[in-house]
Design a protein around this motif. Structure first.
Motif, PDB file in Angstrom:
ATOM      1  N   ASP A 263     -32.251  -2.177 -41.544  1.00 19.37           N
ATOM      2  CA  ASP A 263     -33.059  -3.157 -40.798  1.00 19.37           C
ATOM      3  C   ASP A 263     -34.409  -3.434 -41.446  1.00 19.37           C
ATOM      4  O   ASP A 263     -34.776  -4.590 -41.645  1.00 19.37           O
ATOM      5  N   VAL A 264     -35.191  -2.394 -41.710  1.00 18.78           N
ATOM      6  CA  VAL A 264     -36.480  -2.543 -42.392  1.00 18.78           C
ATOM      7  C   VAL A 264     -36.528  -1.520 -43.519  1.00 18.78           C
ATOM      8  O   VAL A 264     -35.622  -0.687 -43.651  1.00 18.78           O
ATOM      9  N   ASP A 265     -37.576  -1.564 -44.313  1.00 19.14           N
ATOM     10  CA  ASP A 265     -37.748  -0.554 -45.361  1.00 19.14           C
ATOM     11  C   ASP A 265     -38.094   0.775 -44.677  1.00 19.14           C
ATOM     12  O   ASP A 265     -39.208   0.974 -44.203  1.00 19.14           O
ATOM     13  N   GLN A 266     -37.144   1.689 -44.631  1.00 19.47           N
ATOM     14  CA  GLN A 266     -37.319   2.947 -43.907  1.00 19.47           C
ATOM     15  C   GLN A 266     -37.806   4.098 -44.787  1.00 19.47           C
ATOM     16  O   GLN A 266     -37.775   5.249 -44.357  1.00 19.47           O
ATOM     17  N   LYS A 267     -38.269   3.785 -45.976  1.00 16.34           N
ATOM     18  CA  LYS A 267     -38.667   4.847 -46.896  1.00 16.34           C
ATOM     19  C   LYS A 267     -39.669   5.825 -46.265  1.00 16.34           C
ATOM     20  O   LYS A 267     -39.516   7.048 -46.397  1.00 16.34           O
ATOM     21  N   ALA A 268     -40.660   5.310 -45.568  1.00 14.75           N
ATOM     22  CA  ALA A 268     -41.713   6.179 -45.028  1.00 14.75           C
ATOM     23  C   ALA A 268     -41.156   7.179 -44.027  1.00 14.75           C
ATOM     24  O   ALA A 268     -41.500   8.368 -44.064  1.00 14.75           O
ATOM     25  N   THR A 269     -40.292   6.728 -43.134  1.00 13.70           N
ATOM     26  CA  THR A 269     -39.785   7.637 -42.104  1.00 13.70           C
ATOM     27  C   THR A 269     -38.711   8.571 -42.649  1.00 13.70           C
ATOM     28  O   THR A 269     -38.702   9.760 -42.325  1.00 13.70           O
ATOM     29  N   ILE A 270     -37.813   8.059 -43.482  1.00 13.28           N
ATOM     30  CA  ILE A 270     -36.753   8.913 -44.020  1.00 13.28           C
ATOM     31  C   ILE A 270     -37.331   9.936 -44.994  1.00 13.28           C
ATOM     32  O   ILE A 270     -36.963  11.114 -44.973  1.00 13.28           O
ATOM     33  N   ASP A 271     -38.262   9.500 -45.826  1.00 11.06           N
ATOM     34  CA  ASP A 271     -38.837  10.413 -46.813  1.00 11.06           C
ATOM     35  C   ASP A 271     -39.696  11.507 -46.177  1.00 11.06           C
ATOM     36  O   ASP A 271     -40.060  12.480 -46.852  1.00 11.06           O
ATOM     37  N   ALA A 272     -40.001  11.355 -44.895  1.00 10.82           N
ATOM     38  CA  ALA A 272     -40.702  12.445 -44.202  1.00 10.82           C
ATOM     39  C   ALA A 272     -39.816  13.684 -44.113  1.00 10.82           C
ATOM     40  O   ALA A 272     -40.315  14.807 -43.954  1.00 10.82           O
ATOM     41  N   TYR A 273     -38.499  13.506 -44.253  1.00 16.82           N
ATOM     42  CA  TYR A 273     -37.557  14.628 -44.244  1.00 16.82           C
ATOM     43  C   TYR A 273     -37.392  15.231 -45.637  1.00 16.82           C
ATOM     44  O   TYR A 273     -36.837  16.317 -45.774  1.00 16.82           O
ATOM     45  N   GLY A 274     -37.829  14.515 -46.653  1.00 16.15           N
ATOM     46  CA  GLY A 274     -37.720  14.998 -48.022  1.00 16.15           C
ATOM     47  C   GLY A 274     -38.168  13.920 -48.984  1.00 16.15           C
ATOM     48  O   GLY A 274     -37.618  12.810 -48.974  1.00 16.15           O
ATOM     49  N   GLU A 275     -39.149  14.200 -49.793  1.00 17.12           N
ATOM     50  CA  GLU A 275     -39.676  13.209 -50.726  1.00 17.12           C
ATOM     51  C   GLU A 275     -38.586  12.704 -51.655  1.00 17.12           C
ATOM     52  O   GLU A 275     -37.819  13.480 -52.232  1.00 17.12           O
ATOM     53  N   GLY A 276     -38.478  11.387 -51.777  1.00 18.97           N
ATOM     54  CA  GLY A 276     -37.485  10.787 -52.647  1.00 18.97           C
ATOM     55  C   GLY A 276     -36.099  10.710 -52.051  1.00 18.97           C
ATOM     56  O   GLY A 276     -35.134  10.405 -52.762  1.00 18.97           O
ATOM     57  N   MET A 277     -35.976  10.942 -50.734  1.00 20.71           N
ATOM     58  CA  MET A 277     -34.657  10.928 -50.091  1.00 20.71           C
ATOM     59  C   MET A 277     -34.079   9.518 -49.984  1.00 20.71           C
ATOM     60  O   MET A 277     -32.867   9.325 -50.066  1.00 20.71           O
ATOM     61  N   THR A 278     -34.927   8.509 -49.829  1.00 19.94           N
ATOM     62  CA  THR A 278     -34.457   7.149 -49.551  1.00 19.94           C
ATOM     63  C   THR A 278     -34.119   6.404 -50.832  1.00 19.94           C
ATOM     64  O   THR A 278     -34.994   6.138 -51.662  1.00 19.94           O
ATOM     65  N   VAL A 279     -32.859   6.053 -50.993  1.00 19.95           N
ATOM     66  CA  VAL A 279     -32.426   5.309 -52.170  1.00 19.95           C
ATOM     67  C   VAL A 279     -32.858   3.850 -52.049  1.00 19.95           C
ATOM     68  O   VAL A 279     -33.420   3.257 -52.982  1.00 19.95           O
ATOM     69  N   THR A 280     -32.609   3.249 -50.895  1.00 19.12           N
ATOM     70  CA  THR A 280     -32.974   1.859 -50.620  1.00 19.12           C
ATOM     71  C   THR A 280     -32.792   1.638 -49.126  1.00 19.12           C
ATOM     72  O   THR A 280     -32.474   2.577 -48.385  1.00 19.12           O
ATOM     73  N   SER A 281     -32.972   0.409 -48.674  1.00 20.92           N
ATOM     74  CA  SER A 281     -32.725   0.054 -47.277  1.00 20.92           C
ATOM     75  C   SER A 281     -32.111  -1.338 -47.230  1.00 20.92           C
ATOM     76  O   SER A 281     -32.518  -2.234 -47.989  1.00 20.92           O
ATOM     77  N   ALA A 282     -31.135  -1.526 -46.359  1.00 20.46           N
ATOM     78  CA  ALA A 282     -30.533  -2.840 -46.132  1.00 20.46           C
ATOM     79  C   ALA A 282     -31.371  -3.549 -45.065  1.00 20.46           C
ATOM     80  O   ALA A 282     -31.304  -3.208 -43.892  1.00 20.46           O
ATOM     81  N   MET A 283     -32.155  -4.534 -45.489  1.00 20.16           N
ATOM     82  CA  MET A 283     -33.213  -5.086 -44.640  1.00 20.16           C
ATOM     83  C   MET A 283     -32.895  -6.476 -44.100  1.00 20.16           C
ATOM     84  O   MET A 283     -32.307  -7.313 -44.783  1.00 20.16           O
ATOM     85  N   LYS A 284     -33.343  -6.686 -42.861  1.00 15.21           N
ATOM     86  CA  LYS A 284     -33.375  -8.025 -42.266  1.00 15.21           C
ATOM     87  C   LYS A 284     -34.797  -8.558 -42.384  1.00 15.21           C
ATOM     88  O   LYS A 284     -35.762  -7.808 -42.234  1.00 15.21           O
ATOM     89  N   GLY A 285     -34.916  -9.855 -42.609  1.00 13.19           N
ATOM     90  CA  GLY A 285     -36.224 -10.452 -42.834  1.00 13.19           C
ATOM     91  C   GLY A 285     -36.968 -10.754 -41.546  1.00 13.19           C
ATOM     92  O   GLY A 285     -37.233 -11.921 -41.225  1.00 13.19           O
ATOM     93  N   LEU A 286     -37.342  -9.705 -40.805  1.00  9.28           N
ATOM     94  CA  LEU A 286     -38.023  -9.911 -39.524  1.00  9.28           C
ATOM     95  C   LEU A 286     -39.373 -10.579 -39.713  1.00  9.28           C
ATOM     96  O   LEU A 286     -39.727 -11.530 -38.999  1.00  9.28           O
ATOM     97  N   LYS A 287     -40.155 -10.092 -40.666  1.00  7.04           N
ATOM     98  CA  LYS A 287     -41.478 -10.673 -40.897  1.00  7.04           C
ATOM     99  C   LYS A 287     -41.359 -12.112 -41.378  1.00  7.04           C
ATOM    100  O   LYS A 287     -42.131 -12.987 -40.950  1.00  7.04           O
ATOM    101  N   ALA A 288     -40.412 -12.363 -42.249  1.00  2.47           N
ATOM    102  CA  ALA A 288     -40.212 -13.731 -42.736  1.00  2.47           C
ATOM    103  C   ALA A 288     -39.821 -14.658 -41.589  1.00  2.47           C
ATOM    104  O   ALA A 288     -40.265 -15.812 -41.531  1.00  2.47           O
ATOM    105  N   THR A 289     -39.006 -14.161 -40.674  1.00 11.25           N
ATOM    106  CA  THR A 289     -38.595 -14.978 -39.533  1.00 11.25           C
ATOM    107  C   THR A 289     -39.777 -15.315 -38.637  1.00 11.25           C
ATOM    108  O   THR A 289     -39.966 -16.460 -38.225  1.00 11.25           O
ATOM    109  N   VAL A 290     -40.585 -14.303 -38.338  1.00  9.60           N
ATOM    110  CA  VAL A 290     -41.780 -14.528 -37.508  1.00  9.60           C
ATOM    111  C   VAL A 290     -42.694 -15.550 -38.172  1.00  9.60           C
ATOM    112  O   VAL A 290     -43.159 -16.505 -37.529  1.00  9.60           O
ATOM    113  N   ASN A 291     -42.949 -15.381 -39.458  1.00 10.17           N
ATOM    114  CA  ASN A 291     -43.851 -16.294 -40.158  1.00 10.17           C
ATOM    115  C   ASN A 291     -43.312 -17.719 -40.172  1.00 10.17           C
ATOM    116  O   ASN A 291     -44.062 -18.682 -39.964  1.00 10.17           O
TER     117      ASN A 291
END
Length: 379
Positions: A263-291
């Motif tokens: 949904d969003v870039d989850q690197k910050a929350t997932i990496d709290a469990y282990g640095e470098g854990m997040t390979v990528t995120s499949a994102m929806k353009g929520l901010k782009a839609t709002v803008n």
């Protein structure tokens, strides 16, 4: 006596003002009191620091409002129910807000009620489908309501392709519940892995595929993903469905495993469990839609092009990957020589041109270059 009366009157005024301010949410921001529009964002039930739908929507609304001199505030329901969400929309309208932004499927019923009750208020819904709104509303979407839904199969495809191209051969997909959006994410993920294996001539790629049948992690889900990582040798899990990612992250942390966010870039929350854990995120353009929607409404007076619609959003550019409504994060993905940012751009260009077609149906995708093992729901 007059002095005592004056003191008592002043105290009464203080208590009266305190009684009227019954919310603990932040005060409105912006300098747009005289502007035609005032923007309110309602959280689904979570906080604006959730590193997901609420936070992304809040930040986009706030930034746009500040840049355009609009009054802005957000409202958090007291609980997870339609009644609580309706109460916050009521409160926002009573406070003078005439643009209300609502993120997530949980708003379906509330939007059906409130769009009819407040015809002069513009409602912008993010990821609220026809099924969420209900048959009656979806059949005749009110002119003051716009809802964006997303082609999840596209960003799921990108994530699956990236995982295999980056060298992972044993993948997992942990879905929340088999609702249409999650199914599209999962099928796209398998298609992407399949395409990468075929394109790059990689043999021996396997995808383990299961739904937890709930949108949160718990001990049972974690035990299941423990087996994937520790016994079966799964290297990376695409955790797709609300908070179910916590179980994948807990399991990955025990073996230096990897996780793909959603949904969003989850690197910050997932990496709290282990640095470098997040390979990528499949994102929806929520901010782009709002803008886009706020720009069209506030700056271009073009609501007529959007109101009364449920619009499916996906790729809009083959060149500017960050302009698309479906993407993986350009900065935080763990790029490597085997899959670079330029490789990603080339992949998106092929998807945009139609050279690569991604199936968005609800049918289970059957790969040809990888093995996909589908299991019964965990619960």
């Amino acid at each position: 006596m007059k002095r005592i009366f004056a003191i008592l009157l002043a105290l009464a005024m203080v208590f009266s003002l305190a009684a009227c301010g019954g919310t603990t949410e932040p005060a409105p921001s912006g300098e747009g009191e005289a502007a035609a529009y005032a923007v309110a964002m309602i959280t689904d039930y979570g906080d604006i620091t959730d590193e997901s739908f609420n936070q992304a929507t809040y930040e986009a609304c706030k930034a746009f409002s500040e840049a355009n001199g609009l009054k802005f505030n957000y409202y958090k329901p007291a609980g997870d129910s339609t009644a609580e969400r309706v109460a916050m929309i009521d409160a926002a309208v009573a406070d003078g807000y005439n643009v209300v932004v609502c993120p997530g499927y949980a708003f379906g019923e509330a939007l059906g009620q409130c769009s009819a009750a407040y015809p002069d208020v513009k409602f912008i819904a993010l990821d609220v489908s026809a099924g969420d709104l209900g048959e009656a509303v979806a059949a005749n979407v009110p002119e003051n309501l716009f809802s964006a839904v997303y082609q999840e199969e596209q960003c799921g495809f990108m994530a699956g392709y990236a995982a295999v191209a980056l060298g992972y051969k044993h993948l997992g997909f942990l879905g929340g519940m088999a609702v249409p959006s999650v199914v599209r994410f999962g099928n796209g993920y398998v298609q992407g892995a399949d395409k990468a294996a075929a394109d790059l001539g990689i043999d021996g790629v396997t995808v383990e595929y299961v739904y937890g049948n709930q949108f949160f992690g718990d001990a049972d889900i974690t035990s299941y993903t423990d087996t994937w990582y520790q016994t079966m040798g799964v290297e990376v899990v695409f955790a797709c469905g609300g908070g179910i990612w916590t179980s994948a992250a807990e399991s990955a942390a025990k073996v230096d495993g990897k996780v793909i966010g959603v949904d969003v870039d989850q690197k910050a929350t997932i990496d709290a469990y282990g640095e470098g854990m997040t390979v990528t995120s499949a994102m929806k353009g929520l901010k782009a839609t709002v803008n886009t929607l706020l720009t069209e409404l506030v700056n271009n007076d073009n609501w007529a092009a959007y109101g009364g619609q449920i619009m499916t959003l996906g790729l809009v550019s083959g060149d500017d990957v960050e302009a698309n409504y479906t993407q993986i994060p350009f900065e935080s993905t763990q790029w490597a020589d085997t899959f670079t940012q330029d490789d990603y751009k080339a992949l998106v260009a092929k998807m945009f041109s139609g050279e690569i077609a991604v199936d968005g149906s609800q049918d289970d995708y059957v790969p040809t270059a990888v093995v996909c093992n589908r299991y019964d729901n965990i619960k």
